[in-house]
Design an enzyme around this catalytic site. Sequence first.
Site, PDB file in Angstrom:
ATOM      1  N   HIS A  46       0.847  -1.188   0.000  1.00 24.94           N
ATOM      2  CA  HIS A  46       0.000   0.000   0.000  1.00 24.94           C
ATOM      3  C   HIS A  46       0.887   1.244   0.000  1.00 24.94           C
ATOM      4  O   HIS A  46       2.107   1.146   0.168  1.00 24.94           O
ATOM      5  CB  HIS A  46      -0.954   0.007   1.212  1.00 24.94           C
ATOM      6  CG  HIS A  46      -0.261   0.049   2.540  1.00 24.94           C
ATOM      7  ND1 HIS A  46      -0.143  -1.040   3.381  1.00 24.94           N
ATOM      8  CD2 HIS A  46       0.361   1.068   3.179  1.00 24.94           C
ATOM      9  CE1 HIS A  46       0.514  -0.697   4.459  1.00 24.94           C
ATOM     10  NE2 HIS A  46       0.839   0.576   4.372  1.00 24.94           N
TER      11      HIS A  46
HETATM   12  P1  TYD Z   1      -1.693  -2.704   7.707  1.00 27.79           P
HETATM   13  O1  TYD Z   1      -1.175  -1.312   7.829  1.00 27.79           O
HETATM   14  O2  TYD Z   1      -2.439  -3.059   6.471  1.00 27.79           O
HETATM   15  O3  TYD Z   1      -0.501  -3.748   7.897  1.00 27.79           O
HETATM   16  P2  TYD Z   1       0.691  -4.160   6.908  1.00 27.79           P
HETATM   17  O4  TYD Z   1       0.916  -3.073   5.926  1.00 27.79           O
HETATM   18  O5  TYD Z   1       1.836  -4.336   7.823  1.00 27.79           O
HETATM   19  O6  TYD Z   1       0.378  -5.440   6.254  1.00 27.79           O
HETATM   20  O7  TYD Z   1      -2.578  -2.997   8.982  1.00 27.79           O
HETATM   21  C1  TYD Z   1      -3.074  -4.290   9.289  1.00 27.79           C
HETATM   22  C2  TYD Z   1      -4.341  -4.134  10.112  1.00 27.79           C
HETATM   23  O8  TYD Z   1      -4.068  -3.467  11.337  1.00 27.79           O
HETATM   24  C3  TYD Z   1      -5.422  -3.332   9.387  1.00 27.79           C
HETATM   25  O9  TYD Z   1      -6.661  -3.968   9.624  1.00 27.79           O
HETATM   26  C4  TYD Z   1      -5.418  -1.993  10.083  1.00 27.79           C
HETATM   27  C5  TYD Z   1      -4.892  -2.312  11.461  1.00 27.79           C
HETATM   28  N1  TYD Z   1      -4.087  -1.196  12.019  1.00 27.79           N
HETATM   29  C6  TYD Z   1      -4.614  -0.414  13.024  1.00 27.79           C
HETATM   30  O10 TYD Z   1      -5.741  -0.613  13.488  1.00 27.79           O
HETATM   31  N2  TYD Z   1      -3.845   0.607  13.531  1.00 27.79           N
HETATM   32  C7  TYD Z   1      -2.611   0.866  13.068  1.00 27.79           C
HETATM   33  O11 TYD Z   1      -1.919   1.802  13.560  1.00 27.79           O
HETATM   34  C8  TYD Z   1      -2.079   0.044  11.999  1.00 27.79           C
HETATM   35  C9  TYD Z   1      -0.700   0.285  11.441  1.00 27.79           C
HETATM   36  C10 TYD Z   1      -2.851  -0.974  11.520  1.00 27.79           C
END
Ligand code: TYD
Length: 130
Positions: A46
């Site tokens: 992303h």
């Molecule tokens: P995401 O940022 O998509 O993780 P990655 O890029 O590491 O794969 O986040 C994963 C999940 O966690 C998503 O459902 C959103 C949640 N999340 C929060 O609730 N708060 C946060 O600060 C972060 C970074 C993620």
Amino acid sequence: MIELDRHHSDCKGNLSIVENGETLPFDVKRVYYLYDVPGGESRGSHAHRDLEQLIIAASGSFKVTLNDSKCKRSFFLNRPYQGLYVKPGIWRDIDDFSSGAVCMVLASEVYQKEDYIREYGEFLEFRKEI
Ligand code: TYD
């Protein structure tokens, strides 16, 4: 890559510092970390519209690939005293996690779902506009 301040003690280990107003081009509002990532898994995929981040391998190692839609570059992170600064509008993929890796992220804003761009096509459109 940003080299963090290090306090080294021969027999007692090391200490690194990130301090608002000193280390980064942004103030830290949120810290989160990835851990227990199974071998072969990837994270990220992303971009963020406004968020600035510093990514640190607090333990172990992993690879971060940054993509501005024209150019891709990969960084192997394996030093707790180095951080990869990621400015807004950059697509990132994180993979090749070692066993025990901890990917610590210092972020300029609290969590905002709307700040994410999760579709690659939408990312390409976003890049055309900036
Ligand atoms: P995401 O940022 O998509 O993780 P990655 O890029 O590491 O794969 O986040 C994963 C999940 O966690 C998503 O459902 C959103 C949640 N999340 C929060 O609730 N708060 C946060 O600060 C972060 C970074 C993620």
